[in-house]
Design an enzyme around this catalytic site. Structure first.
Site, PDB file in Angstrom:
ATOM      1  N   GLU A 173      -4.805   2.504  -4.239  1.00  0.00           N
ATOM      2  CA  GLU A 173      -3.366   2.601  -4.163  1.00  0.00           C
ATOM      3  C   GLU A 173      -2.743   1.311  -3.645  1.00  0.00           C
ATOM      4  OE1 GLU A 173      -5.009   3.951  -0.197  1.00  0.00           O
ATOM      5  OE2 GLU A 173      -5.541   3.989  -2.322  1.00  0.00           O
ATOM      6  N   ASP A 209      -2.475   9.169  -9.910  1.00  0.00           N
ATOM      7  CA  ASP A 209      -2.495   8.091 -10.927  1.00  0.00           C
ATOM      8  C   ASP A 209      -1.086   7.820 -11.428  1.00  0.00           C
ATOM      9  OD1 ASP A 209      -5.218   7.843 -10.660  1.00  0.00           O
ATOM     10  OD2 ASP A 209      -5.708   9.018 -12.475  1.00  0.00           O
ATOM     11  N   ASP A 213       0.854  -1.183   0.000  1.00  0.00           N
ATOM     12  CA  ASP A 213       0.000   0.000   0.000  1.00  0.00           C
ATOM     13  C   ASP A 213       0.894   1.239   0.000  1.00  0.00           C
ATOM     14  OD1 ASP A 213      -2.905   1.066   0.511  1.00  0.00           O
ATOM     15  OD2 ASP A 213      -1.582   2.173   1.902  1.00  0.00           O
TER      16      ASP A 213
END
Length: 974
Positions: free
Chosen positions: A879, A853, A836
Site C-alpha cells: 500500500e 486493490d 502510505d
C-alpha cells in the site's frame, strides 16, 4: 637313248659315292602340322598353294579356293561373287602386280585384286595352270585344248599342235630367270621362241608334270621318267634313287634343297647329296602329293589328297615310337660316356647313337618288360632304376642284366633316383628310403637316421662331398652318416625338391622346387628364390640344367623354360627385380611339352651340347646354339573385318563414319605362320588412347561411344620371341566420325551465343527478382525489427510498471533515483516522498483484499493526477507509493504532498465499499547532495514513521531532530 641314260646314271652314282657325309637336317627333324576338313578346309585335296604379296596363303581345293591367315580359313566358292563357274579349283598363280589368279574346272577363271573378285576370260576347257610373264602376257594351260595367251591389250591367241606343241594337254608352265617360257605337256618338254614352240629333244618323250629352277638358274624338269636338270650340255637325270615313275610335284627351297612329291610314294627331299623320305608312316596324311610351296618364313607347305601339311625346322625335335623308340612315355634320359643317349620309358630302354634308335633288351627271369624310372652309369655298367623291379645292372659289354631288389636288402623295388658319387659310391633313392652301396656294403637311411621324408626323388653331389637328397618334404644333405635338413619353407612355403644342378662355378647348387628355382650358396648356406614374384610364369619345375650357352633350362608340365644364367644370378643377388625367360611349348616342335620330372635324371646334355628332355610323348632334343628367334623381316598386317554398329563395312569402309556411330569393331591379323597362336598384339587409337593397349594374343579391338573427330587406328604385332624392334607388323587405319547436327561447330557457336543470351536474360531476371526479394526482405526485417523493438519496449515497460496501478514499479523508481543521484553534483534540486495508505490492513480485513486493490488503484490515480512533468511516481510496494519531485523548493514539495493527501481524504470511496474512507500519510526528504539515494530513502522513511506516530493523515518533512528509526514496517498499519 637307253645307253645315254645308263651312262648318266653311272656318273651320278659315282659322284654320290664320293660325296662325304653331309650335315643336312633329316626330314624327321622337321616339325609337321596338318589340317583337314575338321580344321576348316572345305576339301582335303589341296591342288595348289601360293602366298600373295599381302601375306595371305591361298589353297586350291575341289570345293573352292581358301585363304588362310594363320588362325582360320576363309572359303570362296563358285558363283557371281567370285565369277567362278565351278568350285573345282586346280591352280593358283600370282601376277607380277601381286594379283591372285584362280582357275580350274569348266574353264573357271577369276582374278582377286584389292579384296575384290574380277572376271577373267572364260574358256570351255579345264585349266591346268596359268602364268603371267614378264611382258604381262597371261598364259593359260588347258587339259586337252592346248595353250591360250591373253596379251596386255586383251587379245587372246590359241596354240595347238600346228604351232609346235608336243601335246594338247599342257600340265606345267614356267618362266626362268632368262625370261624363257617352258611348257610341260603329256608329250614332253617344250619351249617358246616368241613365235612357235619347240620340243626339248634330250628329255624322254614322257609326260612332264612340274617345272622349277635351282639357285644356279638350272631348270629342273619332273617327268614320269624321273627328274632332269639342265646343264650346259643339256638335260641329265638328277638322281636315280628317286622313283622314276609317279613324280607329281617339284620345288626348290631357299637352301637349294629339292623337294619331290609323288603320286603314291609320299615326299622326298634331296639336299647336299642326301635323299630323305617322308610317307604316311612319318606323319603325312596321304601318300599322294599334289602341291608344294615354300612361304616367306621358310616353311614347306604340302598339299595332299588327305589334307594340308606344313613342315618347318623347329627348335625341338621329337623322337618317339614312330622313330623306333621302345615307348613314348619317357621317364628318364642319360648322356653316357660313349656319346650315346639312354632313354628310359614305361616300355623298356632305348639307346640313341648319331640319330639312330635301338632297343636294349632287358632279359628278366620273370619275362616282364621293366618300366624305367631312373638311370646312372659306372665304368662297366648301366644302372637302371625301375618301377617295380628294383635296381637293374646292365653290363655294357655282355648285355647281362643283374637284378637287385628288396631280397638283396634294397629299401624298396620302386627306384626313382640313382647317383654315382665321385668316390664310386652308388646312391639309390626309393619310395621307402635311401640306400648307399659302397664296396659291396649296403647302408640304409630312413626317418630313424634323420630323413624328413623317405620318398627320394633326386640325388646330387656338391664339391665338398655332400650328398643332396630331394624329397616331397624338403632338401637334405648327408656328410658321412650325418643328415642335415635345409629349410626352404621361407621361400613362399617351398617344400618339394625335384631336381638339383651343381653349377660349373662350384659356388652354387640350383634346386628345382614346387615354388620355383632356388639357388643355394655353399659359402654361407644362404638361399634365394626365383619364382613368380621374380618374373617366372609358373611355380613348379621338375629339373634344372645348364647348357653350353650359359643358360639354365627348367622343365615343367607347361613346357621348357630357358633363362640366362647371369640374369638368374643377378636376380638372386638382388641386382635385378625380374628374370628374363623364354618358354618353349607346342609351337616349337614337341609332340608334348609335358615334361616328366619326378624321376631323375629327366634332362640331359650330350657331348655335342644338345639338350634332351623326357616328355609324355617321346624324348625331345634341342640344340641351344641353334635356337631360333622368330625375327621375320616383316610381319604383314591385315585389317580383316570392320563392323560399324553391327554392320560389316570391311569392303566399303568410308573415310568418314556417320554421326551417332556407337560401336566400332576392328578385327586384324598378323600373317605369320610359324606360331600364329603366340603372336602378341597391341593397339592404339590416336585421338582416344593416350598409350598403347596390350591385347596379348587377341586380334580384336572394340570402341563404343566415340565422340566426333579424327582418329587413326594403329596395330603392332610381333612374335613373343622377336628381338626388340625386329619383325614388327604394323597397321594404320585413319578414319573420322562426323558430328551430329548439334555437334557441328557453327551449331555449337550459335548454341553458345543463344545460351549466353539466355544466361544474360536469366541472370538479369534473377537479379531483378533478387533485388525485389531483397527489398521485401529488408521491409520484413525492418518491420520485424520494429516489432521486436516495440515488443522489447513493452517488455521493458512491463518490467518497470506496476500492473495494478499503472504507475512505475519499485525497480523503475530505484533506477530513476540512482540516475538522479548522479545529477546532484549539477545542483539538481529534488525531494523524495514516501506515501502510505493509513490502516490498510483494516481495509483488507474489513472489506476484502479486492477492496484493498481498488483502494490502491484509486490512490495511485490521485497521485498520478497531481504529478508534474519531470516528477516520478511509483508504487513502492503493497500500500506504499513513492514520489520524486524535481526542481522545487521545500514549501512547494510539501504543498504537492499535502494536496495529494487532501484529495485522498476528500475522495469518495463509496463506489468501492459503503462507508469506506481512506487517508494517507507521507514522509518527505530532500535528496542527499552527495548522491547517496539510499540515505535519502531511509530518512524519508523515518519522516513517514513520525507522521504515522503523530496521528496519521499528515505530511511530515524530515528534520534533523527527528529520532532515527530502523524500521516501522511491523506497526504502521495497525
Amino acid at each position: 637313248m637307253y645307253l645315254r641314260s645308263l651312262l648318266t646314271l653311272l656318273v651320278m652314282l659315282t659322284a654320290l659315292s664320293a660325296t662325304p657325309p653331309i650335315s643336312a637336317e633329316p626330314l624327321r627333324d622337321y616339325f609337321a602340322e596338318a589340317w583337314t576338313t575338321q580344321d576348316g578346309l572345305p576339301h582335303n585335296s589341296v591342288n595348289s598353294i601360293v602366298q600373295s604379296p599381302d601375306g595371305y596363303l591361298w589353297f586350291a581345293t575341289w570345293e573352292g579356293v581358301v585363304r588362310y591367315n594363320g588362325r582360320q580359313f576363309k572359303h570362296f566358292g563358285w558363283g557371281k561373287d567370285t565369277h567362278l563357274r565351278d568350285s573345282g579349283i586346280r591352280t593358283l598363280a600370282i601376277t607380277p602386280q601381286g594379283d591372285l589368279l584362280v582357275a580350274g574346272s569348266r574353264g573357271s577363271f577369276a582374278r582377286y585384286s584389292e579384296q575384290r573378285w574380277h572376271a577373267m576370260p572364260q574358256l570351255d576347257a579345264r585349266i591346268n595352270q596359268v602364268l603371267s610373264d614378264h611382258q604381262q602376257r597371261l598364259w593359260i594351260a588347258t587339259n586337252n585344248q592346248g595353250l591360250f595367251v591373253q596379251k596386255p591389250d586383251g587379245q587372246i591367241a590359241h596354240f595347238n599342235l600346228q604351232h609346235g606343241l608336243p601335246s594338247l594337254s599342257v600340265k606345267a608352265l614356267f618362266e626362268d630367270n632368262k625370261n624363257q617360257l617352258w611348257l610341260g605337256t603329256t608329250g614332253g618338254l617344250a619351249y617358246f621362241d616368241g613365235q612357235s614352240f619347240h620340243i626339248q629333244q634330250d628329255i624322254p618323250n614322257a609326260p612332264v608334270v612340274s617345272l622349277a629352277q635351282d639357285r644356279q638358274g638350272r631348270l629342273l624338269v619332273a617327268s614320269e621318267r624321273g627328274i632332269y636338270r639342265q646343264s650346259e650340255q643339256g638335260f641329265t637325270l638328277l638322281d636315280s634313287s628317286i622313283p622314276s615313275h609317279g613324280v607329281s610335284q617339284i620345288l626348290v627351297d631357299n637352301h637349294d634343297a629339292i623337294w619331290i612329291g609323288t603320286i603314291n610314294h609320299g615326299l622326298y627331299r634331296l639336299h647336299q647329296g642326301r635323299l630323305d623320305h617322308k610317307g604316311i608312316y612319318d606323319g603325312l596324311p596321304d601318300s599322294r602329293i599334289k602341291a608344294l610351296y615354300q612361304d616367306r618364313e621358310g616353311s614347306i607347305w604340302i598339299g595332299t589328297n588327305g589334307g594340308l601339311v606344313r613342315l618347318r625346322k623347329a627348335n625341338f625335335t621329337t623322337i618317339s615310337s614312330r622313330s623306333g623308340l621302345v615307348g613314348d612315355y619317357v621317364r628318364t634320359v642319360l648322356s653316357t660316356s660313349d656319346g650315346a643317349l639312354l632313354v628310359g620309358t614305361s616300355n623298356g630302354l632305348s639307346r640313341i647313337v648319331h640319330g639312330e634308335v635301338s632297343t636294349l633288351p632287358l632279359p628278366l627271369p620273370s619275362g616282364d618288360v621293366p618300366s624305367i624310372l631312373s638311370l646312372a652309369e659306372t665304368a662297366s655298367d648301366y644302372l637302371l632304376g625301375t618301377y617295380s623291379h628294383g635296381l637293374l645292372i646292365l653290363n655294357k659289354v655282355t648285355g647281362q642284366v643283374t637284378q637287385f631288389g628288396t631280397e638283396q636288402g634294397l629299401a624298396a623295388n620302386h627306384v626313382r633316383s640313382l647317383f654315382v658319387a665321385s668316390d664310386g659310391t652308388i646312391w639309390i633313392g626309393t619310395t621307402r628310403g635311401l640306400n648307399r652301396l659302397s664296396k659291396g656294403q649296403l647302408t640304409h637311411f630312413d626317418k630313424q637316421n634323420g630323413l624328413s621324408d623317405e620318398y627320394i626323388m633326386a640325388i646330387s653331389e656338391d664339391p665338398y662331398g655332400g650328398i643332396w637328397l630331394g624329397t616331397e618334404m624338403s632338401a637334405q644333405v648327408i656328410h658321412g652318416d650325418q643328415v642335415t635338413n635345409l629349410d626352404i619353407t621361407q621361400h613362399s612355403e617351398a617344400r618339394s625338391v625335384y631336381g638339383f644342378y651343381p653349377d660349373q662355378s662350384g659356388r652354387y647348387l640350383w634346386l628345382a622346387t614346387d615354388r620355383g628355382l632356388i639357388r643355394y650358396r655353399y659359402e654361407d648356406g644362404k638361399t634365394h628364390l626365383i619364382g613368380r614374384q621374380q618374373g617366372l610364369p609358373i611355380d613348379k619345375f621338375w629339373q634344372v640344367l645348364e647348357d653350353d650357352e650359359a643358360a639354365l633350362w627348367l622343365t615343367s608340365n607347361l613346357g621348357m623354360i630357358r633363362i640366362p644364367l647371369e640374369a638368374a644370378n643377378q636376380v638372386a643377388d638382388g641386382q635385378l627385380e625380374k628374370v628374363e625367360y623364354r618358354v618353349f611349348a607346342d609351337g616349337d616342335g614337341m609332340l608334348s611339352f609335358q615334361a616328366n620330372g619326378t624321376s631323375s635324371p629327366a634332362i640331359a646334355k650330350d657331348a655335342k651340347g644338345d639338350i634332351w628332355v623326357a616328355t609324355a610323348k617321346g624324348v625331345v632334343k634341342t640344340s641351344p646354339s641353334d635356337i631360333r628367334r622368330l625375327n621375320p623381316s616383316s610381319l604383314p598386317m591385315q585389317l580383316e573385318a570392320v563392323e560399324i554398329d553391327g554392320v560389316d563395312m570391311t569392303m566399303n569402309l568410308p573415310s568418314e563414319l556417320p554421326a551417332h556411330t556407337n560401336r566400332i569393331r576392328f578385327e586384324f591379323v598378323a600373317l605369320g605362320y610359324i606360331m600364329p597362336q603366340t603372336i602378341q598384339y597391341k593397339t592404339r587409337l590416336q585421338g582416344f588412347d593416350k598409350t598403347w593397349v596390350e591385347r596379348n594374343t587377341s586380334n580384336i579391338a572394340e570402341y563404343t561411344n566415340l565422340p566426333p573427330g579424327d582418329y587413326i587406328f594403329e596395330v603392332e604385332a610381333a612374335y613373343p620371341t622377336s628381338e626388340r624392334g625386329k619383325g614388327l607388323g604394323k597397321l594404320r587405319k585413319p578414319f573420322s566420325i562426323a558430328p551430329a547436327f548439334w555437334q557441328r561447330k557453327e551449331v555449337i557457336v550459335a548454341a553458345l551465343v543463344l545460351v549466353v543470351a539466355l544466361l544474360f536474360i536469366v541472370v538479369s531476371a534473377r537479379e531483378h527478382i533478387l533485388r525485389h526479394q531483397s527489398e521485401q526482405l529488408k521491409r520484413r526485417v525492418n518491420e520485424q525489427t520494429q516489432a521486436l523493438q516495440e515488443q522489447a519496449q513493452r517488455f521493458e515497460r512491463l518490467a518497470l510498471q506496476d500492473q495494478l496501478t499503472g504507475l512505475e514499479n519499485r525497480r523503475s523508481f530505484d533506477s530513476f533515483l540512482k540516475n538522479l543521484g548522479k545529477q546532484t553534483h549539477r545542483n539538481v534540486l529534488a525531494y523524495v516522498a514516501i506515501l502510505d495508505i493509513d490502516h490498510f490492513k483494516r481495509i483488507n480485513d474489513t472489506w476484502s483484499h479486492d477492496t484493498g486493490d481498488q483502494v490502491i488503484r484509486e490512490v495511485g490515480r490521485i497521485i498520478t493526477h497531481n504529478t508534474r512533468p519531470g516528477d516520478h511516481a511509483a508504487r513502492w510496494g503493497g500500500e506504499e507509493f513513492s514520489l520524486i519531485i524535481k526542481d522545487v523548493d521545500e514549501s512547494t514539495a510539501v504543498n504537492i504532498c499535502e494536496r495529494i493527501r487532501q484529495q485522498v481524504e476528500m475522495a469518495d470511496f463509496s463506489h468501492i465499499a459503503s462507508g469506506l474512507q481512506v487517508t494517507i500519510s507521507a514522509g518527505l526528504k530532500r535528496c542527499d547532495e552527495s548522491g547517496n539515494h539510499h540515505r535519502t530513502l531511509v530518512l524519508a522513511d523515518q519522516a513517514l514513521y513520525h507522521a504515522k506516530e503523530n496521528g496519521r493523515n499528515q505530511v511530515q518533512l524530515w528534520q534533523a531532530d527527528l529520532p532515527a528509526r530502523n524500521s516501522h514496517r511491523t506497526n504502521l498499519d495497525t
